[in-house]
Structure formats: structure tokens, C-alpha cells
Design an enzyme around this catalytic site. Structure first.
Site, PDB file in Angstrom:
ATOM      1  N   HIS A  33      22.758 120.617  74.979  1.00  0.00           N
ATOM      2  CA  HIS A  33      24.103 120.868  74.462  1.00  0.00           C
ATOM      3  C   HIS A  33      25.135 119.979  75.158  1.00  0.00           C
ATOM      4  O   HIS A  33      25.930 119.286  74.501  1.00  0.00           O
ATOM      5  CB  HIS A  33      24.457 122.340  74.658  1.00  0.00           C
ATOM      6  CG  HIS A  33      25.827 122.703  74.165  1.00  0.00           C
ATOM      7  ND1 HIS A  33      26.052 123.191  72.898  1.00  0.00           N
ATOM      8  CD2 HIS A  33      27.051 122.646  74.770  1.00  0.00           C
ATOM      9  CE1 HIS A  33      27.350 123.411  72.735  1.00  0.00           C
ATOM     10  NE2 HIS A  33      27.978 123.095  73.868  1.00  0.00           N
ATOM     11  N   GLU A  34      25.111 120.002  76.481  1.00  0.00           N
ATOM     12  CA  GLU A  34      26.088 119.206  77.226  1.00  0.00           C
ATOM     13  C   GLU A  34      25.832 117.709  77.077  1.00  0.00           C
ATOM     14  O   GLU A  34      26.775 116.911  77.075  1.00  0.00           O
ATOM     15  CB  GLU A  34      26.081 119.607  78.706  1.00  0.00           C
ATOM     16  CG  GLU A  34      26.412 121.066  78.964  1.00  0.00           C
ATOM     17  CD  GLU A  34      27.752 121.503  78.386  1.00  0.00           C
ATOM     18  OE1 GLU A  34      28.637 120.628  78.212  1.00  0.00           O
ATOM     19  OE2 GLU A  34      27.906 122.696  78.094  1.00  0.00           O
ATOM     20  N   HIS A  37      27.722 116.460  74.084  1.00  0.00           N
ATOM     21  CA  HIS A  37      29.116 116.154  74.409  1.00  0.00           C
ATOM     22  C   HIS A  37      29.216 114.831  75.166  1.00  0.00           C
ATOM     23  O   HIS A  37      30.070 113.985  74.861  1.00  0.00           O
ATOM     24  CB  HIS A  37      29.708 117.265  75.282  1.00  0.00           C
ATOM     25  CG  HIS A  37      29.886 118.581  74.588  1.00  0.00           C
ATOM     26  ND1 HIS A  37      30.428 118.706  73.333  1.00  0.00           N
ATOM     27  CD2 HIS A  37      29.591 119.850  74.999  1.00  0.00           C
ATOM     28  CE1 HIS A  37      30.480 119.986  72.994  1.00  0.00           C
ATOM     29  NE2 HIS A  37      29.964 120.702  73.982  1.00  0.00           N
TER      30      HIS A  37
END
Length: 379
Positions: A33-34, A37
Site C-alpha cells: 500500500h505505502e 504512494h
């Protein structure tokens, strides 16, 4: 002495059998997920100050050649990417920090980027979660294929919704609620999440199409990981009498297509479940927090690495959907503000964002408390 040894052995088994699998599952999902980003932010030319797995004090870390601090922190229940100029969940810079940014830092500061770059960077987190699930299922389908049962009715339970609707042994499902079905698993996926909803079934019987309506009833069952779940059933049985399950093998491209399809199905079912939960039509005990996830990770690990990887895929979808809810400080909340900014041609006022953020934070904290209560007390 024996009691001490037994206690130490029990603690060791708990750590290896539950905590380690839990950290494995959660770390992969959070990292992906990170990383979404991070990678899209870097692609958009945004500077990154820190990439952290976990919150709180740093346990260990290092700096890369671009000046990003990569760290593992003490509380392993999430993570974050800190961009240049991004000092809060509202993505609004602190006035003092904004004034202290150099010209070079202002060029790569998150809050000074075009709205499409900020939106793409925020959306990339959930998107990468969905991609992870697609990859996991695609690889598993390519390696193992899957068993598919023909959509046939072998037996109709007495006094069941199917019996009342006129189902007969030998019927073949053609569609359920307008959706074509190719396997008995397709029927189960649709029916299981629709308890209490009248569904239109199209059946093939003796070469003729028969249309009937049945309303699935809720029933508690225990899944493969030991969870008690409430699902909708109509009371039909599929077994080897009317068609033995067949093993389907996939080529690389077919496996990817099946991975997309399976992920889309999970997203649709999860969205439908959340809608029914908000309306009070689903059991709140179906929601679980870290304690339940840890227990599931331990059970999955005991069944084999394949089960643990499947749990990673399912949790990744859940995290992706949760983060897209239009509630600050979740990613979906940011996206709502960016959409408003794009329409209004100016940022939403900091005062309004601050009020909405505080309200959203209260909602998120209440939800976290709710799932912890479910895990530890209520369920």
C-alpha cells in the site's frame, strides 16, 4: 519447573504460530500500500522524506541516496509515507514549515503539486492493494488451477427456500439475479451475501428454461479458518452424483484474467456487505480487527503457506476498499477534497478541511474501537 517450561513453550508456540504469521500478512499488505504512494509520488516528481512500516518510535532504519529515511517502527499496525511539505493527514502544510522550505524543496513539495498528481499519488495506495490481490490469484491459478463444480442441483433440502420455490434435483443453474453462472461456486458467491433478498433464478430443466424466485435465509457456518460466519443459503446441495468437480488449468494470460475476475468479485461482494452492514442487515460480528486477523493468520499458517498467501490477498482487498471510503483521514477522504478542488478550481478552505478531518478522525477511532470490542468482548 515443568509449569515454567510449559508456559515458555506455550508463549513460543503463540509467537511462532500466531504473531509471526500476523506480522507477515500485515507487513506485506502495508508495504505494498505505502509503496504505491511512494512510487507514484516519485513518478510525479514529489520528494519523499520518510517511508515507514509501523508507527511510533523507530526500531531501525537507513537513508537512501535521495535522502529518504526508510524505517521500521515499533507499532506494526500500519505505515506511512511522508512527502516533502506534507505534515498532516489533511495534506495541508504547517505555515512555519512552508516558509522554511527552500526553492528546491518547494519544487518537489506535495501540497504545491497539481491536483491530479496529488490525487494519483493518494489513489495509488489502494490501487496497489488491488494489484497485489490480482497478482496473488493469478500466480495461484497459473500454478495450481482450480476445481470447478457444475452448477447442478443434486438435492433439495425439505422446507428450504429452494423447496418452496420449486427447485428439483437435476436442475441446472443458468443465471442468478441476472448474472450468468458457470459453476456452482458462482451460485454460492451470489447467494451467500444476499440473505433476505428475493433472487430470480433461471434454471434449465429437461431442456426448458424455468424462472423462479427464492429468498436465501441466513445460516451460521464455520469456514476453513475457524470463523463463524452468517451466510445466505437456499437449501440445495451439489455433489458428485450430478457432475464430478473438474480441474481447470490456466495458461499465463488466462490466469491473469481469472485473477482480475476473482478480485473484482471480492471487491463487489465486500462493497455489498458494507452496504448491508450500514443498513443493519448484516451481523456486526462479521467485522474483525487486528485480534481476529491475527487469529486467522495463525490458522491459515497451520493449514499451509498457500492459505497464508490467500489471506494476504483477501486482507489486501479489504485494506484497499477501506482506504477508499470517503472519510478523512483515509485516502478516499483526500480524493473527495481533490475532486472538489478540481471542480471549484481552488483548494477547499483550510478551516473546512480541518473540521471535516476532525469529524472523520473521530469516526475512524470509533470504528477502530468497535472492531476491537468485537474482537475482545462482544463476539
Amino acid at each position: 519447573m515443568g509449569d515454567v517450561a510449559a508456559s515458555l513453550l506455550g508463549i513460543g508456540n503463540f509467537l511462532l504460530g500466531t504473531i509471526v504469521p500476523f506480522l507477515f500478512v500485515l507487513t506485506i499488505v502495508v508495504f505494498v500500500h505505502e509503496m504505491g504512494h511512494y512510487l507514484v509520488g516519485r513518478w510525479c516528481g514529489i520528494g519523499v522524506k520518510a517511508f515507514s512500516i509501523g508507527f511510533g518510535p523507530e526500531l531501525f532504519g537507513w537513508n537512501d541516496r535521495r535522502g529518504t529515511r526508510w524505517r521500521v517502527s515499533a507499532i506494526p499496525l500500519g505505515g506511512y509515507v511522508k512527502f516533502v511539505g506534507d505534515v498532516g493527514a489533511t495534506s495541508q502544510p504547517d505555515s512555519e514549515e512552508a516558509e522554511s522550505l527552500s526553492d528546491e524543496e518547494r519544487r518537489i513539495a506535495f501540497h504545491l503539486q497539481p491536483v491530479w498528481k496529488r490525487a494519483a499519488t493518494v489513489f495509488a495506495g489502494p490501487l496497489f492493494n488491488f494489484i497485489l490481490t490480482i497478482v496473488v490469484f493469478s500466480v495461484m491459478f497459473a500454478m495450481f488451477g482450480r476445481y470447478v463444480a457444475e452448477p447442478m442441483v443434486a438435492e433439495v433440502r425439505p422446507d428450504s427456500p429452494a423447496a418452496e420455490a420449486g427447485f428439483e434435483p437435476g436442475d441446472r443453474f443458468v443465471s442468478v439475479d441476472g448474472a450468468a453462472v458457470e459453476s456452482f461456486g458462482d451460485v454460492q458467491r451470489i447467494v451467500s451475501g444476499r440473505a433476505g433478498d428475493p433472487l430470480v433464478f433461471v434454471l434449465e430443466r429437461d431442456g426448458q428454461l424455468v424462472k423462479t424466485v427464492a429468498t436465501p435465509e441466513a445460516q451460521e457456518q464455520t469456514d476453513a479458518l475457524g470463523n463463524t460466519v452468517r451466510i445466505g443459503i437456499i437449501g440445495v446441495v451439489n455433489n458428485e452424483v450430478l457432475g464430478q468437480p473438474r480441474h481447470v488449468e490456466y495458461g499465463p494470460l488466462e490466469a491473469v484474467g481469472a485473477g482480475f475476475e476473482e478480485t473484482g468479485s471480492i471487491i463487489a461482494r465486500t462493497g455489498h456487505f458494507l452496504t448491508r452492514l450500514v443498513s443493519g442487515r448484516e451481523d456486526r460480528c462479521q467485522l474483525g480487527g487486528p485480534v481476529k486477523i491475527a487469529d486467522m493468520a495463525g490458522r491459515a499458517a497451520s493449514l499451509g503457506f498457500e492459505w497464508l498467501v490467500q489471506l494476504v490477498a483477501l486482507l489486501s482487498v479489504g485494506i484497499g476498499i477501506l482506504n477508499l471510503l470517503p472519510i478523512p483521514p483515509l485516502d478516499g477522504g483526500h480524493l473527495v477534497f481533490y475532486a472538489m478542488e478540481a471542480v471549484l478550481r481552488r483548494p477547499v478552505s483550510e478551516r473546512i478541511m480541518d473540521v471535516v478531518y476532525r469529524a472523520g478522525m473521530i469516526m475512524v477511532l470509533m470504528f477502530m474501537g468497535f472492531v476491537f470490542w468485537n474482537d475482545l468482548v462482544a463476539c
